[in-house]
Design a protein around this motif. Sequence first.
Motif, PDB file in Angstrom:
ATOM      1  N   ALA A  36      -8.761   1.786  -1.723  1.00 42.76           N
ATOM      2  CA  ALA A  36      -7.474   2.318  -2.196  1.00 42.76           C
ATOM      3  C   ALA A  36      -7.609   3.514  -3.144  1.00 42.76           C
ATOM      4  O   ALA A  36      -6.976   3.563  -4.200  1.00 42.76           O
ATOM      5  CB  ALA A  36      -6.655   1.215  -2.862  1.00 42.76           C
ATOM      6  N   PHE A  64      -4.539  -9.467   7.480  1.00 44.51           N
ATOM      7  CA  PHE A  64      -3.727  -8.238   7.374  1.00 44.51           C
ATOM      8  C   PHE A  64      -3.695  -7.616   8.769  1.00 44.51           C
ATOM      9  O   PHE A  64      -4.473  -6.722   9.101  1.00 44.51           O
ATOM     10  CB  PHE A  64      -4.337  -7.272   6.355  1.00 44.51           C
ATOM     11  CG  PHE A  64      -4.347  -7.811   4.947  1.00 44.51           C
ATOM     12  CD1 PHE A  64      -3.168  -7.875   4.222  1.00 44.51           C
ATOM     13  CD2 PHE A  64      -5.514  -8.251   4.348  1.00 44.51           C
ATOM     14  CE1 PHE A  64      -3.158  -8.370   2.920  1.00 44.51           C
ATOM     15  CE2 PHE A  64      -5.519  -8.743   3.059  1.00 44.51           C
ATOM     16  CZ  PHE A  64      -4.338  -8.808   2.336  1.00 44.51           C
ATOM     17  N   ASP A  86      -8.162   3.328   4.323  1.00 45.68           N
ATOM     18  CA  ASP A  86      -7.418   3.814   3.144  1.00 45.68           C
ATOM     19  C   ASP A  86      -7.501   5.328   2.938  1.00 45.68           C
ATOM     20  O   ASP A  86      -7.923   5.809   1.863  1.00 45.68           O
ATOM     21  CB  ASP A  86      -7.875   3.069   1.880  1.00 45.68           C
ATOM     22  CG  ASP A  86      -7.427   1.613   1.871  1.00 45.68           C
ATOM     23  OD1 ASP A  86      -6.752   1.193   2.834  1.00 45.68           O
ATOM     24  OD2 ASP A  86      -7.748   0.897   0.907  1.00 45.68           O
ATOM     25  N   HIS A 143       2.210  -2.616  -5.250  1.00 43.19           N
ATOM     26  CA  HIS A 143       2.800  -3.780  -4.576  1.00 43.19           C
ATOM     27  C   HIS A 143       2.371  -5.060  -5.275  1.00 43.19           C
ATOM     28  O   HIS A 143       1.423  -5.074  -6.061  1.00 43.19           O
ATOM     29  CB  HIS A 143       2.420  -3.812  -3.082  1.00 43.19           C
ATOM     30  CG  HIS A 143       0.966  -4.068  -2.811  1.00 43.19           C
ATOM     31  ND1 HIS A 143       0.233  -3.353  -1.881  1.00 43.19           N
ATOM     32  CD2 HIS A 143       0.077  -4.956  -3.326  1.00 43.19           C
ATOM     33  CE1 HIS A 143      -1.005  -3.799  -1.837  1.00 43.19           C
ATOM     34  NE2 HIS A 143      -1.129  -4.772  -2.717  1.00 43.19           N
ATOM     35  N   TRP A 191      -3.795  -0.463   8.780  1.00 41.27           N
ATOM     36  CA  TRP A 191      -3.845  -0.666   7.329  1.00 41.27           C
ATOM     37  C   TRP A 191      -3.247   0.533   6.589  1.00 41.27           C
ATOM     38  O   TRP A 191      -2.557   1.362   7.177  1.00 41.27           O
ATOM     39  CB  TRP A 191      -5.284  -0.990   6.913  1.00 41.27           C
ATOM     40  CG  TRP A 191      -5.666  -2.426   7.220  1.00 41.27           C
ATOM     41  CD1 TRP A 191      -5.016  -3.297   8.046  1.00 41.27           C
ATOM     42  CD2 TRP A 191      -6.799  -3.139   6.701  1.00 41.27           C
ATOM     43  NE1 TRP A 191      -5.675  -4.506   8.056  1.00 41.27           N
ATOM     44  CE2 TRP A 191      -6.764  -4.446   7.249  1.00 41.27           C
ATOM     45  CE3 TRP A 191      -7.842  -2.813   5.823  1.00 41.27           C
ATOM     46  CZ2 TRP A 191      -7.745  -5.406   6.940  1.00 41.27           C
ATOM     47  CZ3 TRP A 191      -8.812  -3.771   5.524  1.00 41.27           C
ATOM     48  CH2 TRP A 191      -8.745  -5.052   6.078  1.00 41.27           C
ATOM     49  N   ALA A 192      -3.558   0.630   5.304  1.00 44.48           N
ATOM     50  CA  ALA A 192      -2.845   1.546   4.398  1.00 44.48           C
ATOM     51  C   ALA A 192      -2.840   3.010   4.858  1.00 44.48           C
ATOM     52  O   ALA A 192      -3.895   3.625   4.983  1.00 44.48           O
ATOM     53  CB  ALA A 192      -3.504   1.454   3.030  1.00 44.48           C
ATOM     54  N   ARG A 227       3.355  -8.654   1.337  1.00 41.41           N
ATOM     55  CA  ARG A 227       3.547  -8.015   0.037  1.00 41.41           C
ATOM     56  C   ARG A 227       4.856  -7.239  -0.018  1.00 41.41           C
ATOM     57  O   ARG A 227       5.532  -7.061   0.992  1.00 41.41           O
ATOM     58  CB  ARG A 227       2.332  -7.113  -0.234  1.00 41.41           C
ATOM     59  CG  ARG A 227       1.040  -7.917  -0.266  1.00 41.41           C
ATOM     60  CD  ARG A 227      -0.208  -7.092  -0.056  1.00 41.41           C
ATOM     61  NE  ARG A 227      -0.316  -6.586   1.302  1.00 41.41           N
ATOM     62  CZ  ARG A 227      -1.321  -5.837   1.743  1.00 41.41           C
ATOM     63  NH1 ARG A 227      -2.316  -5.516   0.949  1.00 41.41           N
ATOM     64  NH2 ARG A 227      -1.330  -5.403   2.995  1.00 41.41           N
ATOM     65  N   SER A 255       2.150   0.225   4.253  1.00 36.40           N
ATOM     66  CA  SER A 255       1.810  -0.700   5.327  1.00 36.40           C
ATOM     67  C   SER A 255       3.020  -1.600   5.576  1.00 36.40           C
ATOM     68  O   SER A 255       3.818  -1.845   4.674  1.00 36.40           O
ATOM     69  CB  SER A 255       0.621  -1.582   4.932  1.00 36.40           C
ATOM     70  OG  SER A 255      -0.519  -0.811   4.669  1.00 36.40           O
ATOM     71  N   ASP A 301       0.821  -1.212   0.000  1.00 37.22           N
ATOM     72  CA  ASP A 301       0.000   0.000   0.000  1.00 37.22           C
ATOM     73  C   ASP A 301       0.865   1.277   0.000  1.00 37.22           C
ATOM     74  O   ASP A 301       0.658   2.177   0.831  1.00 37.22           O
ATOM     75  CB  ASP A 301      -0.912   0.036   1.242  1.00 37.22           C
ATOM     76  CG  ASP A 301      -1.699  -1.250   1.453  1.00 37.22           C
ATOM     77  OD1 ASP A 301      -2.119  -1.852   0.459  1.00 37.22           O
ATOM     78  OD2 ASP A 301      -1.871  -1.641   2.633  1.00 37.22           O
ATOM     79  N   HIS A 351      -2.987  -1.997  -4.860  1.00 34.85           N
ATOM     80  CA  HIS A 351      -3.041  -0.705  -4.144  1.00 34.85           C
ATOM     81  C   HIS A 351      -1.841   0.109  -4.599  1.00 34.85           C
ATOM     82  O   HIS A 351      -0.745  -0.420  -4.739  1.00 34.85           O
ATOM     83  CB  HIS A 351      -2.987  -0.978  -2.637  1.00 34.85           C
ATOM     84  CG  HIS A 351      -3.279   0.214  -1.784  1.00 34.85           C
ATOM     85  ND1 HIS A 351      -4.279   0.216  -0.839  1.00 34.85           N
ATOM     86  CD2 HIS A 351      -2.705   1.439  -1.726  1.00 34.85           C
ATOM     87  CE1 HIS A 351      -4.304   1.391  -0.229  1.00 34.85           C
ATOM     88  NE2 HIS A 351      -3.345   2.145  -0.754  1.00 34.85           N
ATOM     89  N   THR A 402      -4.658  -8.315  -3.440  1.00 36.87           N
ATOM     90  CA  THR A 402      -4.884  -6.865  -3.350  1.00 36.87           C
ATOM     91  C   THR A 402      -4.086  -6.124  -4.409  1.00 36.87           C
ATOM     92  O   THR A 402      -3.031  -6.574  -4.853  1.00 36.87           O
ATOM     93  CB  THR A 402      -4.488  -6.318  -1.966  1.00 36.87           C
ATOM     94  OG1 THR A 402      -3.081  -6.518  -1.774  1.00 36.87           O
ATOM     95  CG2 THR A 402      -5.252  -7.004  -0.850  1.00 36.87           C
TER      96      THR A 402
END
Length: 368
Positions: free
Chosen positions: A269, A87, A176, A334, A124-125, A345, A71, A56, A319, A317
């Motif tokens: 995203a 995640f 996100d 990624h 997360w991101a 990732r 991330s 991300d 992103h 995913t």
Amino acid sequence: MNKTLLKITSAIGIIAIMISCSKPAGNSETEIATEEEETDSNYLSQPLVTDNFTADPSAHIFDGKIYIYPSHDIESNVPQDDLGSHFNMMDYHVYSMDSPASAVVDEGKVLGVEDIPWAKRQLWAPDAAEKDGKYYLYFPAKDENDIFKIGVAEGASPIGPFTAQPEPIKESYSIDPAVFEDSDGSYYMYFGGIWGGQLQKYRDNNFEDKGPAPTDGLPADDEPALGPIIAKMSDNMLEFAETPKEIKILDKEGNPLLNGDNERRFFEAAWIHKYNGTYYLSYSTGDTHYIAYATADNPYGPFTYQGVVLNPVEGWTNHHSIVEVDGKWYIYYHDTQLSGETHLRNIKVAPLTHLENGMIQTIEPITN
Ligand code: FUB
């Protein structure tokens, strides 16, 4: 690993020269791919970071240098599900590069879940922004009720350290965050993601939980899909200056993209960049794995769907972020080249081309 030269990379679609092949932290069971696989020329680009799993990537130019806010993926042995429970990230590192083809420097851990009073799990991101010499790290995390909110942490430099606000941003929800600075000096946050990102639990900013399944609460397939949410940021960058609004994404005939239009509708995203006066909203279509894009003449839209920026990468995913460096455009994204595991990732970078007709040339991350 602070200020460590991780590797010199030819990251723009050429074979990487690996300096560090150490095992990513927190990953006792995952085998790192062999050097032969890592330099597989079928991949458009090679991993930028090899001693941590990273995902991300939100890239920005601050003080003339590229800073990446990704991330930090880890193996915590949480079983995989459609809510993204696997995640289970715990902290953030910041990375820097002098140019998209130069060495990547790990600037170290800048924030951990233990530093965020309201957050329980799943960092997360993230994204970051600079205003008046101060830096802001925006991040989603689950609170004690397992509800995603978006937090902000302040720092005096792009590499932190960042101090988290005691509470999440008021009226924030889902995941996100992407914070965009417009040419007039206004800042806007775009956010949201369906399924594990919980956006389907909200209508008009109100929480309406319709059930635990990732699709509970989504519109019917013949109804308009949910869009990302936008809110202008306050002058101090710590709160929303307005009630968040849903963004509409339309087809070329002016009709809203439908929930059943999985190849084009918004999933998560969101990212915004401006090119030749046009606002480009790019986003992941989630279960169909594209980075799609739509354009508008203002930051709120409505946006009109245009096509695909990035075709599916290896892994579930997809992103990204899009950034201009010295007059050229790049996509940071990624895949799972190093691990082969959905939740472990590695970030990459590749050139992005704006065509003369305003379209973006679709990028193919895996060739052959
Ligand atoms: O990294 C966790 C989640 O996976 C992100 O928030 C989504 O955008 C997807 O990349």
